[in-house]
Motif scaffolding. Sequence first.
Motif, PDB file in Angstrom:
ATOM      1  N   LYS A   8       4.243   3.517   4.954  1.00  0.00           N
ATOM      2  CA  LYS A   8       3.381   3.182   5.247  1.00  0.00           C
ATOM      3  C   LYS A   8       1.899   3.973   4.717  1.00  0.00           C
ATOM      4  N   GLN A   9       1.976   4.094   3.993  1.00  0.00           N
ATOM      5  CA  GLN A   9      -0.054   4.523   3.021  1.00  0.00           C
ATOM      6  C   GLN A   9       0.649   3.319   1.780  1.00  0.00           C
ATOM      7  N   ARG A  10       1.456   2.098   1.710  1.00  0.00           N
ATOM      8  CA  ARG A  10       1.021   1.452   0.503  1.00  0.00           C
ATOM      9  C   ARG A  10       0.619   0.047   2.005  1.00  0.00           C
ATOM     10  N   LYS A  11       1.648  -0.078   3.231  1.00  0.00           N
ATOM     11  CA  LYS A  11       0.855  -1.329   4.760  1.00  0.00           C
ATOM     12  C   LYS A  11      -0.590  -0.617   4.831  1.00  0.00           C
ATOM     13  N   LEU A  12      -0.867   0.484   5.222  1.00  0.00           N
ATOM     14  CA  LEU A  12      -2.430   1.270   5.124  1.00  0.00           C
ATOM     15  C   LEU A  12      -3.218   0.139   3.727  1.00  0.00           C
ATOM     16  N   LEU A  13      -3.303   0.291   2.739  1.00  0.00           N
ATOM     17  CA  LEU A  13      -3.907  -0.273   1.538  1.00  0.00           C
ATOM     18  C   LEU A  13      -4.255  -1.502   1.891  1.00  0.00           C
ATOM     19  N   ILE A  14      -3.040  -2.083   1.837  1.00  0.00           N
ATOM     20  CA  ILE A  14      -3.963  -3.342   1.590  1.00  0.00           C
ATOM     21  C   ILE A  14      -4.607  -3.977   2.980  1.00  0.00           C
ATOM     22  N   ASN A  15      -4.094  -3.170   4.034  1.00  0.00           N
ATOM     23  CA  ASN A  15      -4.505  -3.089   5.708  1.00  0.00           C
ATOM     24  C   ASN A  15      -6.540  -3.165   5.022  1.00  0.00           C
ATOM     25  N   GLU A  16      -6.791  -2.082   4.945  1.00  0.00           N
ATOM     26  CA  GLU A  16      -8.065  -1.511   4.731  1.00  0.00           C
ATOM     27  C   GLU A  16      -9.181  -2.153   2.979  1.00  0.00           C
ATOM     28  N   ILE A  17      -8.028  -2.770   2.214  1.00  0.00           N
ATOM     29  CA  ILE A  17      -8.490  -3.443   1.175  1.00  0.00           C
ATOM     30  C   ILE A  17      -8.984  -4.693   1.632  1.00  0.00           C
ATOM     31  N   ALA A  18      -8.265  -5.415   3.076  1.00  0.00           N
ATOM     32  CA  ALA A  18      -8.745  -6.094   3.554  1.00  0.00           C
ATOM     33  C   ALA A  18     -10.192  -6.174   3.758  1.00  0.00           C
ATOM     34  N   GLN A  19      -9.876  -5.258   4.972  1.00  0.00           N
ATOM     35  CA  GLN A  19     -11.489  -4.766   5.181  1.00  0.00           C
ATOM     36  C   GLN A  19     -12.650  -4.936   4.649  1.00  0.00           C
ATOM     37  N   ALA A  20     -12.999  -3.630   3.582  1.00  0.00           N
ATOM     38  CA  ALA A  20     -13.290  -3.636   2.737  1.00  0.00           C
ATOM     39  C   ALA A  20     -13.746  -5.149   1.889  1.00  0.00           C
ATOM     40  N   GLN A  21     -12.577  -6.129   2.356  1.00  0.00           N
ATOM     41  CA  GLN A  21     -13.367  -7.413   1.794  1.00  0.00           C
ATOM     42  C   GLN A  21     -13.786  -8.140   2.620  1.00  0.00           C
ATOM     43  N   ARG A  22     -13.666  -8.503   4.084  1.00  0.00           N
ATOM     44  CA  ARG A  22     -13.707  -8.164   4.877  1.00  0.00           C
ATOM     45  C   ARG A  22     -15.604  -8.039   5.403  1.00  0.00           C
ATOM     46  N   VAL A  23     -15.906  -6.762   4.920  1.00  0.00           N
ATOM     47  CA  VAL A  23     -16.837  -5.957   4.888  1.00  0.00           C
ATOM     48  C   VAL A  23     -18.371  -6.872   3.822  1.00  0.00           C
ATOM     49  N   LEU A  24     -17.672  -6.778   2.466  1.00  0.00           N
ATOM     50  CA  LEU A  24     -18.230  -7.290   1.696  1.00  0.00           C
ATOM     51  C   LEU A  24     -18.859  -8.983   1.755  1.00  0.00           C
ATOM     52  N   GLN A  25     -17.356  -9.618   2.443  1.00  0.00           N
ATOM     53  CA  GLN A  25     -17.964 -11.035   2.621  1.00  0.00           C
ATOM     54  C   GLN A  25     -18.814 -11.074   3.789  1.00  0.00           C
ATOM     55  N   HIS A  26     -18.328 -10.659   4.961  1.00  0.00           N
ATOM     56  CA  HIS A  26     -20.008 -10.013   5.939  1.00  0.00           C
ATOM     57  C   HIS A  26     -21.447 -10.034   5.585  1.00  0.00           C
ATOM     58  N   CYS A  27     -21.597  -8.999   4.341  1.00  0.00           N
ATOM     59  CA  CYS A  27     -22.609  -9.052   4.543  1.00  0.00           C
ATOM     60  C   CYS A  27     -22.912  -9.020   2.718  1.00  0.00           C
ATOM     61  N   PHE A  28     -22.359  -9.820   2.548  1.00  0.00           N
ATOM     62  CA  PHE A  28     -22.965 -10.189   0.923  1.00  0.00           C
ATOM     63  C   PHE A  28     -23.667 -11.518   0.818  1.00  0.00           C
ATOM     64  N   GLU A  29     -21.967 -12.714   1.575  1.00  0.00           N
ATOM     65  CA  GLU A  29     -21.536 -14.091   0.963  1.00  0.00           C
ATOM     66  C   GLU A  29     -21.378 -14.195   0.441  1.00  0.00           C
ATOM     67  N   PRO A  30     -20.442 -14.052  -0.679  1.00  0.00           N
ATOM     68  CA  PRO A  30     -20.893 -13.987  -2.378  1.00  0.00           C
ATOM     69  C   PRO A  30     -19.034 -15.653  -2.776  1.00  0.00           C
ATOM     70  N   HIS A  31     -19.765 -15.457  -3.699  1.00  0.00           N
ATOM     71  CA  HIS A  31     -18.497 -16.821  -3.536  1.00  0.00           C
ATOM     72  C   HIS A  31     -17.116 -16.278  -4.507  1.00  0.00           C
ATOM     73  N   LYS A  32     -17.214 -15.062  -4.373  1.00  0.00           N
ATOM     74  CA  LYS A  32     -15.952 -14.726  -4.369  1.00  0.00           C
ATOM     75  C   LYS A  32     -15.130 -13.333  -4.261  1.00  0.00           C
ATOM     76  N   LEU A  33     -14.247 -12.472  -3.827  1.00  0.00           N
ATOM     77  CA  LEU A  33     -13.856 -11.137  -4.138  1.00  0.00           C
ATOM     78  C   LEU A  33     -12.907 -11.143  -4.777  1.00  0.00           C
ATOM     79  N   ASN A  34     -13.525 -10.446  -5.827  1.00  0.00           N
ATOM     80  CA  ASN A  34     -12.464  -9.330  -6.571  1.00  0.00           C
ATOM     81  C   ASN A  34     -11.656  -8.571  -6.836  1.00  0.00           C
ATOM     82  N   VAL A  35     -10.500  -8.178  -6.346  1.00  0.00           N
ATOM     83  CA  VAL A  35      -9.793  -6.690  -6.599  1.00  0.00           C
ATOM     84  C   VAL A  35      -9.071  -6.331  -7.411  1.00  0.00           C
ATOM     85  N   GLY A  36      -8.956  -5.219  -7.503  1.00  0.00           N
ATOM     86  CA  GLY A  36      -8.161  -5.060  -8.669  1.00  0.00           C
ATOM     87  C   GLY A  36      -8.236  -2.826  -9.383  1.00  0.00           C
TER      88      GLY A  36
END
Length: 136
Positions: free
Chosen positions: A52-80
Motif C-alpha cells: 500500500k505504501q509503495r503504491k502511494l509513493l508512486i502516486n505521490e511522485i506522480a503528483q509531484a511531477q504534475r506540480v513541477l510540470q504545471h509550475c515550471f514547464e520543464p523539458h524533462k522531469l528526473n526522478v531518483g
Amino acid sequence: MFTLHDQLRRDTLPVCRMKLCLVQLMNDAQYPWLVLIPSVENITEIHELNEKQRKLLINEIAQAQRVLQHCFEPHKLNVGALGNMVPQLHVHVVARFREDSAWPGPIWGKLPARPYEDAALRSTIARLQNAFITRV
C-alpha cells in the motif's frame, strides 16, 4: 517515531505533507527540485515499504511531477532515489531544462548549491503549495 534526517533538514525547506510523504524543496535555486520523504521510521529502500505504501509513493511522485510540470514547464522531469549520502528513504523529483547548467547530465556534483534568495524562496514555496492544494 519518524524524524527527518539531519542532512535533509539542513538542505531542504518544507512545502507540504501528503498522505505518505513530506514534500520538501531543495534549497538550490538552479533547479526546481522537490524531495519526497516517506514518513515511515527506519526505512532506507523502497522495497521495505508495504504494498500500500509503495503504491502511494508512486502516486505521490506522480503528483509531484504534475506540480513541477504545471509550475515550471520543464523539458524533462528526473526522478531518483539514490540514498548514497543520506540513508533515509527519499525521492528526488527535479525539473530539468535544456539550458540548465547540468543538462543533459545528472545534477549531482555538477555545481555547488545556490540557495534561494528570500523573496524567490517564499514565492516558489507559495507557488508549489498552491499547486499541491489545487491538485493540478
